[in-house]
Scaffold this motif. Sequence first.
Motif, mmCIF file in Angstrom:
data_model
loop_
_atom_site.group_PDB
_atom_site.id
_atom_site.type_symbol
_atom_site.label_atom_id
_atom_site.label_comp_id
_atom_site.label_asym_id
_atom_site.label_seq_id
_atom_site.Cartn_x
_atom_site.Cartn_y
_atom_site.Cartn_z
ATOM 1 N N VAL A 263 -6.562 1.367 -3.295
ATOM 2 C CA VAL A 263 -5.770 1.020 -4.487
ATOM 3 C C VAL A 263 -6.074 2.000 -5.622
ATOM 4 O O VAL A 263 -5.164 2.548 -6.256
ATOM 5 C CB VAL A 263 -6.058 -0.424 -4.929
ATOM 6 N N PHE A 264 -7.347 2.243 -5.862
ATOM 7 C CA PHE A 264 -7.730 3.157 -6.939
ATOM 8 C C PHE A 264 -7.271 4.585 -6.639
ATOM 9 O O PHE A 264 -6.822 5.306 -7.537
ATOM 10 C CB PHE A 264 -9.245 3.115 -7.150
ATOM 11 N N ARG B 210 -3.425 4.730 -7.277
ATOM 12 C CA ARG B 210 -3.067 4.591 -8.697
ATOM 13 C C ARG B 210 -3.456 5.837 -9.491
ATOM 14 O O ARG B 210 -2.674 6.331 -10.310
ATOM 15 C CB ARG B 210 -3.752 3.357 -9.282
ATOM 16 N N LEU B 211 -4.655 6.381 -9.250
ATOM 17 C CA LEU B 211 -5.087 7.563 -9.989
ATOM 18 C C LEU B 211 -4.263 8.791 -9.623
ATOM 19 O O LEU B 211 -3.851 9.567 -10.490
ATOM 20 C CB LEU B 211 -6.571 7.821 -9.710
ATOM 21 N N LEU C 141 -0.607 8.459 -11.139
ATOM 22 C CA LEU C 141 -0.465 8.079 -12.539
ATOM 23 C C LEU C 141 0.472 9.051 -13.262
ATOM 24 O O LEU C 141 0.267 10.259 -13.252
ATOM 25 C CB LEU C 141 -1.837 8.071 -13.219
ATOM 26 N N ALA D 103 -10.907 -5.636 -10.012
ATOM 27 C CA ALA D 103 -10.402 -4.490 -10.762
ATOM 28 C C ALA D 103 -9.145 -3.932 -10.113
ATOM 29 O O ALA D 103 -8.174 -3.566 -10.809
ATOM 30 C CB ALA D 103 -11.478 -3.409 -10.838
ATOM 31 N N ALA D 104 -9.127 -3.881 -8.774
ATOM 32 C CA ALA D 104 -7.944 -3.379 -8.069
ATOM 33 C C ALA D 104 -6.742 -4.281 -8.299
ATOM 34 O O ALA D 104 -5.620 -3.806 -8.525
ATOM 35 C CB ALA D 104 -8.240 -3.259 -6.577
ATOM 36 N N ALA E 221 -6.228 -6.101 -10.867
ATOM 37 C CA ALA E 221 -5.812 -5.949 -12.267
ATOM 38 C C ALA E 221 -4.918 -4.730 -12.477
ATOM 39 O O ALA E 221 -4.057 -4.742 -13.358
ATOM 40 C CB ALA E 221 -7.041 -5.854 -13.165
ATOM 41 N N VAL E 222 -5.117 -3.667 -11.687
ATOM 42 C CA VAL E 222 -4.323 -2.444 -11.872
ATOM 43 C C VAL E 222 -3.179 -2.348 -10.869
ATOM 44 O O VAL E 222 -2.528 -1.310 -10.763
ATOM 45 C CB VAL E 222 -5.208 -1.184 -11.777
ATOM 46 N N THR E 223 -2.938 -3.426 -10.134
ATOM 47 C CA THR E 223 -1.845 -3.428 -9.158
ATOM 48 C C THR E 223 -0.514 -3.676 -9.858
ATOM 49 O O THR E 223 -0.317 -4.736 -10.458
ATOM 50 C CB THR E 223 -2.076 -4.519 -8.095
ATOM 51 N N PRO E 224 0.429 -2.732 -9.779
ATOM 52 C CA PRO E 224 1.723 -2.933 -10.446
ATOM 53 C C PRO E 224 2.630 -3.909 -9.705
ATOM 54 O O PRO E 224 3.347 -4.697 -10.320
ATOM 55 C CB PRO E 224 2.321 -1.523 -10.477
ATOM 56 N N ARG F 50 -1.281 -9.787 -12.625
ATOM 57 C CA ARG F 50 -0.477 -10.014 -13.819
ATOM 58 C C ARG F 50 0.971 -10.386 -13.507
ATOM 59 O O ARG F 50 1.611 -11.086 -14.273
ATOM 60 C CB ARG F 50 -0.508 -8.748 -14.691
#
Length: 398
Positions: free
Chosen positions: A112-113, A116-117, A120, A157-158, A160-163, A182
């Motif tokens: 996931v990280f 996303r990175l 971005l 954390a993953a 939280a940053v999942t779209p 979210r």
Amino acid sequence: MGRETSVAVAYDCLFPYSTGGGERQYRAQADELGRKGFDVEYLTAAQWDGPAPTEERFRIVELTGRLSLYSDGGVRRIPAALRYAGALFGALARRRRRYTAVIVSGLPIFNVFAARLALLGSGTRVVVDYLEVWHRRQWVEYSGTVTGTIAWLLQRAAVAVTPLATCHSQLTAARLRREGLRRPPVVSPGLINAAVDVPPPSSAAAPPYVLYVGRHIPDKRVEVLPAAVAVARESVPDLRLVILGTGPSSATIRAEVERVGGEDWTRFPGFVSETELSDLLHGAVCLANPSRREGYGLVVVEANAHGTPVVLVEHEGNASTELIDPGVNGIVSPTTRPDDLARAIRDVIDGGDDLRRTSRAWYDAAVETRTIRRTVEGVLSALPLPTPATVKTKEESP
């Protein structure tokens, strides 16, 4: 093809070169996206010798050499997960404006990280598919107190940053929300590959046998089956047990077979061909899976396709019980105690051909709505992402 019709699927394994539910799912998704006209690349690690194989509906992109994914205890190895995630980051960074969307597995969580990175600010849509989501206790049991706690924090954390998250059970959807997602996840209707042909149901083979299919790891709890079958044999004397697969728990399972005196009525064929697997599923009196942890339970569907009912065990981490309509396509035992499991096995045996017919009828109804095709369509709608046919029509308009 242009960027609007280019999609990547990222997972470190690929069926049939590696076996498992996740492998089957992501391959089927890549096939379905290719069938819809997308230009699909499958970003994975080598599971073969020589050049990457050629597939009809997608291209295999080999990011790393062969990885040793699991420890001797059946736990995912962190070095292998980090190596794949690092390679995925590099590949996506180089291709950051190539794809309109990337579907990446949320297991291992480092993926996931990496995605996303690398993407971005690129405009590429990222979809994270969560096969499972664990609470802290599960992580600690799996990896130990320190490593498990760190893994749980990384999971949070993953999430939280999942779209956009996708998952395949209400259990996983609820856990995603608890872990801080979210946006509501897209819960797939199912993972049935409707393209697979299965024969009509028939009576169970004689003598009858209980079948297990899968890896031998602690979470699968295969070692409880010999004692349960031994108890069931008190009323069904010719009952047999066939245990497919291998793994770190194999020695424990064999020891349990010896303890209950089951050497004469238990077979260990190991991993078998797809043809032999189909034959064994078709003839089994039931498929038994006492697992305490399943993100979906594709083997339930595969068994029901053959008219074979399924015996599962109730557990807070077992999402496959969502697939069971008790008395229609299987039975859910309340515990792994031999008497409880034996009772469930006897119940499906007593159900006979009528239960086999309703098991197949459950599958026939599910194959209309709970398919990979419907799952892919749900993802495309949630993004939203036009199909290649729509893009082509738009381009051809004056």
